[in-house]
Design an enzyme around this catalytic site. Structure first.
Site, PDB file in Angstrom:
ATOM      1  N   HIS A 263       0.823  -1.215   0.000  1.00 61.72           N
ATOM      2  CA  HIS A 263       0.000   0.000   0.000  1.00 61.72           C
ATOM      3  C   HIS A 263       0.852   1.258   0.000  1.00 61.72           C
ATOM      4  O   HIS A 263       0.357   2.337   0.317  1.00 61.72           O
ATOM      5  CB  HIS A 263      -0.904   0.030   1.234  1.00 61.72           C
ATOM      6  CG  HIS A 263      -1.736  -1.202   1.420  1.00 61.72           C
ATOM      7  ND1 HIS A 263      -2.569  -1.661   0.449  1.00 61.72           N
ATOM      8  CD2 HIS A 263      -1.830  -2.071   2.456  1.00 61.72           C
ATOM      9  CE1 HIS A 263      -3.173  -2.774   0.879  1.00 61.72           C
ATOM     10  NE2 HIS A 263      -2.727  -3.042   2.093  1.00 61.72           N
TER      11      HIS A 263
ATOM     12  N   HIS B 215      -6.879  -4.618  -1.338  1.00 64.20           N
ATOM     13  CA  HIS B 215      -6.086  -5.850  -1.378  1.00 64.20           C
ATOM     14  C   HIS B 215      -6.450  -6.709  -2.572  1.00 64.20           C
ATOM     15  O   HIS B 215      -6.239  -7.909  -2.572  1.00 64.20           O
ATOM     16  CB  HIS B 215      -6.308  -6.670  -0.117  1.00 64.20           C
ATOM     17  CG  HIS B 215      -6.003  -5.919   1.125  1.00 64.20           C
ATOM     18  ND1 HIS B 215      -6.954  -5.191   1.792  1.00 64.20           N
ATOM     19  CD2 HIS B 215      -4.855  -5.760   1.805  1.00 64.20           C
ATOM     20  CE1 HIS B 215      -6.392  -4.615   2.840  1.00 64.20           C
ATOM     21  NE2 HIS B 215      -5.127  -4.946   2.873  1.00 64.20           N
TER      22      HIS B 215
END
Lengths: 332, 214
Positions: free
Chosen positions: A56, A219
């Site tokens: 991320h 995700h």
């Protein structure tokens, strides 16, 4: 799928080596995969820790530094870090004023941080408070799910809460700021393509060339619905409308973030922000501050997310306070 | 042993078999997880059980308590995600239930497994039917305890547990997930097998094989 890597098992550690090389002002514990502020622990200051799966970036390691986090624990790609990492970080940033754990609302993250807090209570005397971020309006049926996911708002929350801790507020007051941000912020994301997890080497999900996924998580977990590809103006409406339907953002200043998922160029992100801003203007939402760029990504996924936060004078002044991290830097 | 008891040797064999089953099914578990999760279950469990294997190779502790505390902590610190705390808590509670014992009978092993399941439920807060590992583990424990109540030894009870776990695993396919990342899919999670229930079946199949003679 081509990647700039040596071996899939070494991706996270070797990225930390790179962060250490690029940012000598930070201290990196490679063995425990923790990024520290160079001057942590800072006497009298509440310690701020976050962490989560890797993939991320710049979240979370890129938000360590003055005015933001004291430490960030990196897990494997898309996998929560482990309790021993958070325990170690907690001990090392505790300067006697307590430690705040900032946790995104995912089953794994919640359990690992919970175990870390239990271990910290048992082993060191550190006072730990936990704030959970759950801002994703794409999760509608939160009673029958693991609850809303923590997504874009995490960036704003870490910045604003970091400023509160830097200003010397105590643990309870710092946690209150974090809770206020979480209560007043909402996000919604979308994907044009799947991401490719290095260890898998192929797209996590199949998305035909003429379709997009609305309500995507960070995700590669699929979103709420799959719809035909549409122009940016329509996509902006699909992201902003559910946010405005969930919380009233009129009647006060708002901080708006247009975030890239990692695989969309800034050209498109700015174009999207223009569309989002036009919708907000029309809806009577006053944007006082804005942030456009890749701040909480999903590896190489193409797409974007919108985050809105109700910001009173206090939150705005904390937002404007100096910050010096690899990922956010102003006022210094 | 063949005398109806299960000792550390059998437990280590269980863990070694579980390690090789996880390694053999690594890609499959990850595929299951990409359908409704985040495509890492196989890789994470393999990393954890490889670490457990390395620890065991260096010498196994002599009691249930020490053995499974070490296994649980190794999993908690090497797996991450939800599987780390869940499997880690399972083994730690299992060990605590038979702390000082070096061998247990069929009922004793059942009590330890039951304590492990209790740990999983406490940590994950999942209920039966939420499409999680609990859906395989709960029927497995019920079958194990029923077999022991009917006079079965640990080996036969573990075989009953494995076959109940398989039925439980297969029964997750039509369910709509209510816990974990798959829950975000809502109705779209139906039609896919839960990866955690799939690794749980491997756990009970390994147990059945490890103590087949008992």
């Amino acid at each position: 799928m081509k990647k700039l890597i040596n071996g899939v098992d070494d991706v996270v550690t070797e990225a930390l080596v790179g962060i250490a090389a690029a940012h000598p002002e930070l201290r990196i514990d490679l063995a425990n995969r923790i990024v520290y502020r160079g001057d942590a622990p800072k006497a009298g200051k509440v310690g701020l820790i976050s962490g989560g799966g890797s993939g991320h970036e710049p979240l979370h390691g890129g938000f360590v530094g003055r005015g933001m986090l004291d430490a960030a624990c990196a897990g494997a790609v898309f996998t929560s870090p482990t309790p021993d990492q958070m325990l170690e970080a907690t001990k090392n940033v505790d300067a006697g004023a307590g430690v705040l754990h900032i946790v995104k609302n995912y089953t794994g993250d919640i359990m690992n941080f919970e175990m870390a807090a239990e271990m910290a209570a048992a082993e060191s005397g550190a006072t730990v408070e936990t704030v959970v971020v759950d801002d994703d309006v794409a999760v509608q049926d939160s009673l029958y799910t693991a609850g809303r996911r923590g997504v874009g708002l995490t960036v704003l929350l870490e910045k604003i809460t970091g400023a509160a801790a830097e200003a010397g507020r105590d643990l309870a007051a710092t946690a209150d700021v974090a809770k206020k941000v979480n209560a007043g912020g909402r996000s919604m994301g979308m994907a044009l393509t799947s991401c490719v997890v290095p260890a898998a080497g192929k797209p996590t999900f199949d998305l035909p060339a003429d379709e997009m996924e609305i309500g995507i998580g960070i995700h590669g977990e699929p979103g709420r619905r799959r719809v035909p590809l549409a122009p940016a103006r329509e996509i902006a409406a699909m992201l902003v409308e559910p946010i405005l339907a969930d919380l009233d953002f009129t009647g006060g200043p708002v901080i708006a973030m247009l975030n890239g998922m990692g695989g969309s160029p800034l050209l498109e992100l700015y174009l999207m922000y223009g569309e989002v801003k036009a919708i907000l203007d029309k809806a009577g939402v006053t944007v006082a501050r804005s942030l456009v760029g890749n701040y909480i990504t999903s590896l190489d996924m193409a797409g974007c997310s919108v985050t809105l936060l109700k910001a009173d004078a206090d939150l705005l002044s904390l937002w404007d306070a100096p910050v010096s991290t690899p990922g956010l830097r102003w006022g210094v | 042993m063949g005398d109806g008891t299960v000792g550390i040797v059998e437990m280590v064999r269980w863990l070694e078999l579980f390690q090789s089953e996880i390694a053999a099914h690594r890609a499959w578990l990850t595929d299951l997880d990409s359908a409704i999760g985040d495509a890492d279950h196989g890789a994470n469990m393999d990393r954890g059980m490889t670490a457990v294997g390395a620890k065991l190779a260096a010498g196994a502790p002599g009691t249930f308590g020490d053995l499974f505390k070490s296994v649980g902590m190794t999993l908690v610190t090497s797996v991450g995600g939800a599987s780390g705390p869940l499997y880690g808590t399972f083994f730690m509670r299992l060990g605590m239930a038979q702390g000082a014992a070096a061998e247990v009978d069929a009922a004793g092993l059942g009590a330890a497994l039951r304590a492990g399941l209790g740990g999983v439920v406490a940590r994950g807060k999942a209920e039966l039917g939420d499409k999680t590992m609990v859906d395989a583990m709960t029927p497995a424990l019920e079958a194990y305890e029923a077999a022991v109540a009917n006079g079965a030894g640990a080996g036969a009870a573990a075989r009953a547990a494995a076959s109940a776990a398989k039925a439980g695993r297969d029964a997750t396919v039509p369910l709509v997930a209510r816990k974990g990342r798959a829950s975000y899919l809502g109705e779209r999670s139906a039609g896919h097998m839960d990866p955690g229930s799939a690794s749980t079946l491997l756990l009970f199949e390994s147990l059945a094989e490890a103590i087949a003679e008992e």
